[in-house]
Design an enzyme around this catalytic site. Structure first.
Site: not given
Ligand code: GLC
Length: 549
Positions: A60, A102-103, A167, A199, A204, A241
């Site tokens: 990604d 988040n990942h 992810q 991000d 999150l 974001e």
């Protein structure tokens, strides 16, 4: 007096990989970027946002990180990074980096260990389930993924992933994961960054599948991040974001103790609807539905960025209107809700309309974002897959590969646009620097003028009612100094009445007449006794207002 530098910053976003290659391997790198800092400083930008540059299998575009403490060896070394930070600082440019927590990538050692089951100390770094609900409504990339869970044979359970299955989501409810995130922040702050783009912020703090999430409010983690940041660096910022509904926005700003900045997705989507309709009404509505934000908080306004232009907050009919105007073919659309084009092709390269759009985005309450290539009017490559279409390499000159790299063209990390009206042969920095009428020179002028008008960034703003629905007019005021901007969204020139403002107080500071590229009607001097102002088709005029006392 406390100042908030980010309220009047000019942010420029780029991906190191596609910006400038210094060693001829076809991949942009930190040394290449460092060599371009004088260009960026000359453009007038004073803050860079770097897309992820960490080691990654690149499922990604680097948003799948396998080591948070290093630079992807293809892009350089930590030493190159530190030198880049030093050189940026020398030029008054701050640097924000993407914090993608988040990942991780499935190839991150934490995940590789976590798959071994409950005996691994990293197992609880991720979110596992024995009977997961696919929850397709929560899938971030519809049409590509069907579920937010993926069964892992080795673990004998399914792991959560809001994005690609490569992810896996981290388990933010695990205090050890929170500690890891703060440690990562501490590392990059120590290396001199001025903050982070957070991000996928809503994911999150999303509780789905997290067993311990009920034990405390995940949103408080945003406060913890901020507290940590403030302890380590006096003026670093968090830019989130978060494409969320108006009622969710306070979650991110809270009392001014969480994020300092948020991407303005709501205004962005309403802006494109207004542009498609050639009518300012939805833009006004978009601004009116924004909640008021704390004094230290700020919006980041953008036209386009590295992802699709998402239209997910609009109705199906509204999305169709925008598709019809700007992305009529299916190949221009993505995820059933977005557009994978850059702005100039969306607007048939109509210079008047493109200028007006940037001028408008730069004057809206907030801080403006420029994305690499915007300043020269770069196009897109729809033959590339997915969002790659808008991620082609920077066009520096008419040398081979657009001057991006000395590698052979088939070794480039992504192809350069080499055909048609957006080809590097005519759309490039060197060429546009020599042409006083170029888009690049216009953009430079826009940036400089915007920096001279801090009112747009930190002022109190209000919409001015006019008698023309195509014209968006607003005023921003700081300490009794006021700037006013008028933007005509339609292809018809008009005379607009601004009944609140007597003309003897207006001095024009920027307008479409400043563009040297076209022979067009000059605006007559304002008639002191009138409230009427002429504005060209897709015209724009900025004024500074002298005191009316
Ligand atoms: C953000 C990024 C996007 C990425 C996603 C997953 O939305 O902007 O490019 O694919 O997060 O990390």
């Amino acid at each position: 007096m406390q100042t908030f530098w980010y309220k009047n910053a000019l942010v420029y976003s780029l991906d190191v990989e596609t910006f400038m290659d210094s060693d001829g391997d076809g991949i942009g790198d930190f040394r290449g970027l460092t060599n371009c800092l004088d260009y960026l400083a000359g453009l007038g930008i004073n803050c860079l946002w770097l897309l992820p540059f960490y080691p990654s299998p690149n499922r990604d575009n680097g948003y799948d990180v396998m080591d948070y403490y290093d630079v992807d060896p293809r892009l350089g070394t930590l030493g190159d990074f530190v030198e880049f930070i030093h050189q940026s600082r020398e030029r008054g440019i701050r640097v924000l980096v993407d914090l993608v927590v988040n990942h991780t990538s499935i190839e991150h050692p934490w995940f590789q260990s976590a798959r071994q089951g409950k005996t691994s100390k990293y197992h609880d770094y991720y979110v596992w389930s024995d009977n997961p609900e696919p929850n397709p409504a929560l899938v971030a990339f519809p049409t590509v993924e069907e579920s937010i869970w993926e069964y892992d044979e080795q673990a004998g359970a399914s792991y959560l992933h809001h994005f690609y299955k490569e992810q896996p989501d981290l388990n933010i409810a695990n205090p050890k994961v929170q500690e890891e995130i703060l440690r990562i922040m501490g590392f990059w702050l120590e290396l001199g960054v001025s903050g982070f783009r957070i991000d996928a912020a809503p994911f999150l703090i999303e509780e789905v599948g997290m067993e311990n999430a009920h034990l405390f409010d995940l949103k408080q983690f945003l406060e913890r991040m901020r507290e940590f940041l403030a302890n380590r660096s006096a003026d670093a910022i968090l830019l989130a974001e978060a494409n969320v509904s108006p009622d969710q926005i306070p979650v991110y700003f809270d009392e001014g103790n969480r994020m300092q900045m948020l991407f303005n997705f709501l205004v962005n989507q309403n802006l494109f609807l207004a542009l498609a309709r050639q009518d300012a009404a939805t833009l006004k509505e978009g601004l009116k539905i924004l909640p008021s934000i704390p004094h230290n908080a700020q919006w980041l306004n953008f036209v386009r960025h590295h992802d699709e232009l998402t239209l997910d907050r609009l109705s199906d009919e509204q999305q169709q209107e925008i598709f019809a105007a700007f992305a009529p073919e299916e190949s221009m659309q993505i995820f059933g809700r977005g557009i994978r084009r850059r702005l100039p092709p969306m607007m048939q390269n109509d210079r008047r309309r493109i200028e007006m759009t940037y001028s408008l985005a730069f004057t809206l309450p907030g801080t403006p974002l420029v994305r690499y290539g915007d300043e020269i009017g770069m196009g897109d490559d729809l033959s590339l897959e997915g969002r790659e279409s808008v991620r082609t390499v920077m066009q520096w000159s008419n040398a081979a590969n657009g001057g991006f790299s000395k590698a052979s063209p088939d070794a480039l990390t992504r192809p350069v646009i080499s055909k048609g009206e957006y080809g590097y042969q005519q759309v490039n920095v060197a060429f546009e620097q020599r042409d006083p009428t170029s888009f690049l020179n216009w953009m430079e002028h826009l940036i400089i003028t915007r920096r001279q008008c801090p009112e747009f960034g930190s002022g109190k703003w209000r919409i001015l009612e006019t008698d023309k629905s195509a014209v968006f007019a607003h005023a921003c005021e700081v300490d009794k100094t006021t700037v006013i901007a008028l933007h005509n969204l339609s292809d018809q020139s008009c005379i607009v009445n601004l009944p609140e403002i007597p003309h003897q107080h207006l001095m024009e500071i920027f307008s479409d007449n400043f563009s040297l590229s076209r022979q067009q009607q000059k605006y007559d001097p304002l008639d002191e006794n009138s409230y009427a102002i002429a504005i060209n088709a897709y015209g724009y005029r900025w004024f500074r207002m002298s005191s009316m006392d």
